[in-house]
Scaffold this motif. Structure first.
Motif, PDB file in Angstrom:
ATOM      1  N   VAL A   1       1.826   3.389   3.443  1.00 51.29           N
ATOM      2  CA  VAL A   1       1.527   4.701   2.864  1.00 51.29           C
ATOM      3  C   VAL A   1       1.523   4.622   1.338  1.00 51.29           C
ATOM      4  CG1 VAL A   1       2.292   7.107   2.652  1.00 51.29           C
ATOM      5  CG2 VAL A   1       2.483   5.915   4.851  1.00 51.29           C
ATOM      6  N   VAL A   2       0.498   5.204   0.723  1.00 52.94           N
ATOM      7  CA  VAL A   2       0.426   5.286  -0.735  1.00 52.94           C
ATOM      8  C   VAL A   2       0.083   6.726  -1.130  1.00 52.94           C
ATOM      9  CG1 VAL A   2      -0.290   2.893  -1.001  1.00 52.94           C
ATOM     10  CG2 VAL A   2      -2.029   4.665  -0.779  1.00 52.94           C
ATOM     11  N   GLU A   3       0.390   7.060  -2.375  1.00 48.19           N
ATOM     12  CA  GLU A   3       0.058   8.383  -2.910  1.00 48.19           C
ATOM     13  C   GLU A   3      -1.239   8.268  -3.699  1.00 48.19           C
ATOM     14  OE1 GLU A   3       1.729  11.288  -2.544  1.00 48.19           O
ATOM     15  OE2 GLU A   3       3.159  10.320  -1.190  1.00 48.19           O
ATOM     16  N   THR A   4      -2.295   8.912  -3.211  1.00 46.60           N
ATOM     17  CA  THR A   4      -3.584   8.838  -3.888  1.00 46.60           C
ATOM     18  C   THR A   4      -4.512   9.916  -3.349  1.00 46.60           C
ATOM     19  OG1 THR A   4      -5.380   7.333  -4.513  1.00 46.60           O
ATOM     20  CG2 THR A   4      -4.573   7.172  -2.250  1.00 46.60           C
ATOM     21  N   ASP A   5      -5.726   9.948  -3.861  1.00 47.49           N
ATOM     22  CA  ASP A   5      -6.759  10.840  -3.336  1.00 47.49           C
ATOM     23  C   ASP A   5      -7.580  10.050  -2.317  1.00 47.49           C
ATOM     24  OD1 ASP A   5      -8.540  13.485  -4.036  1.00 47.49           O
ATOM     25  OD2 ASP A   5      -9.794  11.770  -3.519  1.00 47.49           O
ATOM     26  N   LYS A   6      -7.640  10.540  -1.103  1.00 49.15           N
ATOM     27  CA  LYS A   6      -8.248   9.787   0.004  1.00 49.15           C
ATOM     28  C   LYS A   6      -9.735   9.541  -0.217  1.00 49.15           C
ATOM     29  CE  LYS A   6      -8.482   9.757   5.064  1.00 49.15           C
ATOM     30  NZ  LYS A   6      -8.096  10.489   6.292  1.00 49.15           N
ATOM     31  N   LYS A   7     -10.458  10.566  -0.630  1.00 50.38           N
ATOM     32  CA  LYS A   7     -11.915  10.451  -0.752  1.00 50.38           C
ATOM     33  C   LYS A   7     -12.307   9.474  -1.860  1.00 50.38           C
ATOM     34  CE  LYS A   7     -14.223  13.453  -2.977  1.00 50.38           C
ATOM     35  NZ  LYS A   7     -14.787  14.728  -3.454  1.00 50.38           N
ATOM     36  N   TRP A   8     -11.659   9.590  -3.033  1.00 46.65           N
ATOM     37  CA  TRP A   8     -11.999   8.711  -4.145  1.00 46.65           C
ATOM     38  C   TRP A   8     -11.578   7.267  -3.861  1.00 46.65           C
ATOM     39  CZ3 TRP A   8     -15.514  10.185  -7.316  1.00 46.65           C
ATOM     40  CH2 TRP A   8     -15.633  11.520  -7.688  1.00 46.65           C
ATOM     41  N   THR A   9     -10.427   7.103  -3.210  1.00 49.49           N
ATOM     42  CA  THR A   9      -9.973   5.748  -2.863  1.00 49.49           C
ATOM     43  C   THR A   9     -10.925   5.108  -1.859  1.00 49.49           C
ATOM     44  OG1 THR A   9      -7.670   6.366  -3.279  1.00 49.49           O
ATOM     45  CG2 THR A   9      -8.044   4.403  -1.947  1.00 49.49           C
ATOM     46  N   TYR A  10     -11.407   5.904  -0.916  1.00 46.92           N
ATOM     47  CA  TYR A  10     -12.403   5.391   0.044  1.00 46.92           C
ATOM     48  C   TYR A  10     -13.633   4.888  -0.705  1.00 46.92           C
ATOM     49  CZ  TYR A  10     -16.131   5.406   3.522  1.00 46.92           C
ATOM     50  OH  TYR A  10     -17.184   5.038   4.317  1.00 46.92           O
ATOM     51  N   PHE A  11     -14.086   5.634  -1.683  1.00 45.69           N
ATOM     52  CA  PHE A  11     -15.273   5.233  -2.446  1.00 45.69           C
ATOM     53  C   PHE A  11     -15.059   3.884  -3.122  1.00 45.69           C
ATOM     54  CE2 PHE A  11     -17.428   4.920  -6.534  1.00 45.69           C
ATOM     55  CZ  PHE A  11     -18.753   5.045  -6.147  1.00 45.69           C
TER      56      PHE A  11
ATOM     57  N   TRP B   1     -15.190 -17.866  -4.463  1.00 47.51           N
ATOM     58  CA  TRP B   1     -14.598 -16.620  -3.982  1.00 47.51           C
ATOM     59  C   TRP B   1     -14.482 -15.595  -5.120  1.00 47.51           C
ATOM     60  CZ3 TRP B   1     -10.205 -15.484  -6.725  1.00 47.51           C
ATOM     61  CH2 TRP B   1      -9.546 -16.557  -7.331  1.00 47.51           C
ATOM     62  N   THR B   2     -14.286 -14.350  -4.686  1.00 49.46           N
ATOM     63  CA  THR B   2     -14.018 -13.247  -5.627  1.00 49.46           C
ATOM     64  C   THR B   2     -12.971 -12.343  -4.991  1.00 49.46           C
ATOM     65  OG1 THR B   2     -16.255 -13.275  -6.543  1.00 49.46           O
ATOM     66  CG2 THR B   2     -14.970 -11.268  -6.868  1.00 49.46           C
ATOM     67  N   LYS B   3     -12.014 -11.902  -5.786  1.00 48.50           N
ATOM     68  CA  LYS B   3     -10.956 -11.010  -5.273  1.00 48.50           C
ATOM     69  C   LYS B   3     -10.792  -9.810  -6.189  1.00 48.50           C
ATOM     70  CE  LYS B   3      -6.502 -12.169  -5.422  1.00 48.50           C
ATOM     71  NZ  LYS B   3      -5.220 -12.796  -5.041  1.00 48.50           N
ATOM     72  N   PHE B   4     -10.925  -8.613  -5.601  1.00 52.79           N
ATOM     73  CA  PHE B   4     -10.627  -7.366  -6.300  1.00 52.79           C
ATOM     74  C   PHE B   4      -9.320  -6.819  -5.748  1.00 52.79           C
ATOM     75  CE2 PHE B   4     -15.130  -7.606  -7.207  1.00 52.79           C
ATOM     76  CZ  PHE B   4     -15.222  -7.084  -8.487  1.00 52.79           C
ATOM     77  N   SER B   5      -8.418  -6.433  -6.641  1.00 53.58           N
ATOM     78  CA  SER B   5      -7.111  -5.900  -6.227  1.00 53.58           C
ATOM     79  C   SER B   5      -6.917  -4.506  -6.786  1.00 53.58           C
ATOM     80  CB  SER B   5      -5.983  -6.815  -6.711  1.00 53.58           C
ATOM     81  OG  SER B   5      -6.118  -8.110  -6.160  1.00 53.58           O
ATOM     82  N   ILE B   6      -6.524  -3.583  -5.904  1.00 51.96           N
ATOM     83  CA  ILE B   6      -6.164  -2.218  -6.321  1.00 51.96           C
ATOM     84  C   ILE B   6      -4.652  -2.116  -6.262  1.00 51.96           C
ATOM     85  CG2 ILE B   6      -6.478   0.243  -5.927  1.00 51.96           C
ATOM     86  CD1 ILE B   6      -8.970  -0.428  -4.305  1.00 51.96           C
ATOM     87  N   VAL B   7      -4.032  -1.771  -7.384  1.00 47.42           N
ATOM     88  CA  VAL B   7      -2.573  -1.670  -7.461  1.00 47.42           C
ATOM     89  C   VAL B   7      -2.183  -0.193  -7.446  1.00 47.42           C
ATOM     90  CG1 VAL B   7      -0.506  -2.303  -8.742  1.00 47.42           C
ATOM     91  CG2 VAL B   7      -2.519  -3.801  -8.812  1.00 47.42           C
ATOM     92  N   PHE B   8      -1.467   0.220  -6.409  1.00 52.42           N
ATOM     93  CA  PHE B   8      -0.967   1.583  -6.276  1.00 52.42           C
ATOM     94  C   PHE B   8       0.496   1.592  -6.713  1.00 52.42           C
ATOM     95  CE2 PHE B   8      -4.210   0.853  -3.086  1.00 52.42           C
ATOM     96  CZ  PHE B   8      -5.028   1.968  -3.175  1.00 52.42           C
ATOM     97  N   TYR B   9       0.772   2.156  -7.874  1.00 56.14           N
ATOM     98  CA  TYR B   9       2.143   2.214  -8.371  1.00 56.14           C
ATOM     99  C   TYR B   9       2.888   3.379  -7.731  1.00 56.14           C
ATOM    100  CZ  TYR B   9       0.730  -1.170 -11.892  1.00 56.14           C
ATOM    101  OH  TYR B   9       0.276  -2.290 -12.513  1.00 56.14           O
ATOM    102  N   LYS B  10       4.108   3.114  -7.281  1.00 57.33           N
ATOM    103  CA  LYS B  10       4.871   4.149  -6.576  1.00 57.33           C
ATOM    104  C   LYS B  10       5.505   5.159  -7.519  1.00 57.33           C
ATOM    105  CE  LYS B  10       5.976   1.155  -2.645  1.00 57.33           C
ATOM    106  NZ  LYS B  10       7.051   0.526  -1.833  1.00 57.33           N
ATOM    107  N   GLN B  11       5.879   4.729  -8.715  1.00 59.90           N
ATOM    108  CA  GLN B  11       6.561   5.619  -9.651  1.00 59.90           C
ATOM    109  C   GLN B  11       5.724   5.918 -10.873  1.00 59.90           C
ATOM    110  OE1 GLN B  11       9.401   6.983  -8.809  1.00 59.90           O
ATOM    111  NE2 GLN B  11       9.540   5.757  -6.929  1.00 59.90           N
ATOM    112  N   LYS B  12       4.409   5.948 -10.709  1.00 62.28           N
ATOM    113  CA  LYS B  12       3.514   6.167 -11.851  1.00 62.28           C
ATOM    114  C   LYS B  12       2.831   7.511 -11.696  1.00 62.28           C
ATOM    115  CE  LYS B  12       0.343   3.529 -14.732  1.00 62.28           C
ATOM    116  NZ  LYS B  12      -0.360   2.262 -14.879  1.00 62.28           N
ATOM    117  N   ASN B  13       2.717   8.236 -12.807  1.00 58.69           N
ATOM    118  CA  ASN B  13       2.056   9.535 -12.772  1.00 58.69           C
ATOM    119  C   ASN B  13       0.574   9.363 -12.457  1.00 58.69           C
ATOM    120  OD1 ASN B  13       4.369  10.938 -13.424  1.00 58.69           O
ATOM    121  ND2 ASN B  13       4.010  10.728 -15.629  1.00 58.69           N
TER     122      ASN B  13
END
Length: 351
Positions: free
Chosen positions: A228-238, A335-347
């Motif tokens: 589970v992460v805190e984010t906007d579902k639609k924009w993250t899906y994009f 290879w290519t790697k894209f990483s999305i970092v979801f910070y738990k304590q970040k505004n």
């Protein structure tokens, strides 16, 4: 305004003033010598010079006191990030020159405000037109998909698949245009919630399954069953969808029977990292630092007409606004790697 700046601005006045004083004293001295045949005492020369200096210093002090407050307000305007209405609230204009400055600033502000208002109206009209056009284009794209699904003739199957592939590109381009238009009004189309990031990844994979099958690419999801992460579902899906579309695009260029795209989710104490790794042609080292620039296609983009240089630019902007981090790593040809970092304590949410 600082005193030293005030004095620097009056160096020319000071030179002219004291040049006049010295010239006057010299004329008076010569006149006395010629008429009386006597040399005047030194104190008789120094006394008027001293009086002149005192008067000039007193005048500078008064002039500085009269103008300093007004100019300090102007300096504060340059350094302040407050609302422009507050900044233009200049008071204590004591001279005609200062009042003229204040009137000019006010007039410039009014003209500029009017132009900004006109621009905003035109921009809103443009965004409305784009949204309407995109929604209208979605209908024929959906109809084409339905027609293609109903076709059973095997002799035309390759043709229908080709049409379907191009139709997917049109659909993706339309969706990208719509999201680009919405991004300008991000604060009106934004909702933070707790979402299962693996569920979003599965939906992205399922929505692209035709393209994955067509190009013999196999997706792998590595991680726990639920994160589970805190984010906007639609924009993250994009963002995830854009990364996958790019991964498919550049993986199909590799002449290999079976290719894989891996989705790895790692949960740490302060963050959750979603990494998407493909086995495509990779990104040249010299292009890595410019991947997120608008309209940059790079060396790989020139190999295919499909690249626009917009998708990853939008993805980076979205992640920045959501308070996430988007990182790219690559080795050319491997290879290519894209990483999305979801910070738990970040505004979240940055306008």
């Amino acid at each position: 305004m600082k005193l030293k700046d005030f004095l620097k601005d009056r160096i020319a006045y000071t030179i002219i003033y004291f040049s006049g004083i010295f010239l006057t004293i010299i004329i008076m001295y010569l006149t006395i010598v010629i008429n009386s045949k006597e040399y005047p005492k030194v104190e008789n020369i120094l006394y008027p010079l001293l009086i002149s200096i005192i008067i000039y210093i007193a005048f500078l002090a008064y002039d500085y006191y009269r103008k300093s407050h007004f100019y300090n307000q102007l300096y504060n305007m340059l350094e302040s990030s407050e609302n422009i209405n507050y900044l233009l609230n200049i008071d204590d204009a004591r001279t005609r020159e200062q009042r003229t400055y204040a009137e000019v600033l006010s007039k410039i502000y009014k003209v500029n405000s009017q132009k900004i208002s006109e621009y905003e109206d035109r921009h809103k009209e443009y965004i409305y037109f784009i949204n309407q056009w995109v929604h209208q284009m979605k209908t024929p794209v959906s109809v084409i998909n339905l027609i293609l699904q109903d076709q059973k003739k095997e002799e035309f199957r390759e043709l229908f698949n080709s049409i379907g592939e191009e139709n997917e590109k049109i659909s993706h381009g339309i969706e990208m245009m719509l999201n680009h238009a919405r991004l300008n009004e991000f604060n009106l189309d934004f909702k933070v919630e707790s979402i299962d990031i693996i569920a979003v990844v599965r939906k992205v994979v399922n929505d692209n399954k035709k393209s994955l099958i067509r190009n013999s690419i196999f997706p792998k999801i590595i991680g726990d069953n639920s994160v589970v992460v805190e984010t906007d579902k639609k924009w993250t899906y994009f963002v995830i969808n854009q990364i996958l579309v790019n991964a498919i695009k550049y993986s199909k260029e590799v002449k290999k029977e079976n290719k894989y795209i891996s989705f790895e989710i790692k949960e740490k104490e302060s963050k959750v990292v979603l990494s998407v790794t493909d086995e495509g042609i990779g990104i040249p080292k010299e292009d890595l630092g410019r991947v997120f620039q608008a309209f940059f296609t790079g060396k790989n983009g020139r190999k295919t007409s499909e690249s626009t240089g917009v998708g990853m630019y939008l993805s980076k902007r979205i992640c920045d606004k959501l308070g996430h981090e988007l990182i790219v790593e690559s080795k050319e040809g491997q290879w290519t790697k894209f990483s999305i970092v979801f910070y738990k304590q970040k505004n979240l949410f940055r306008l």
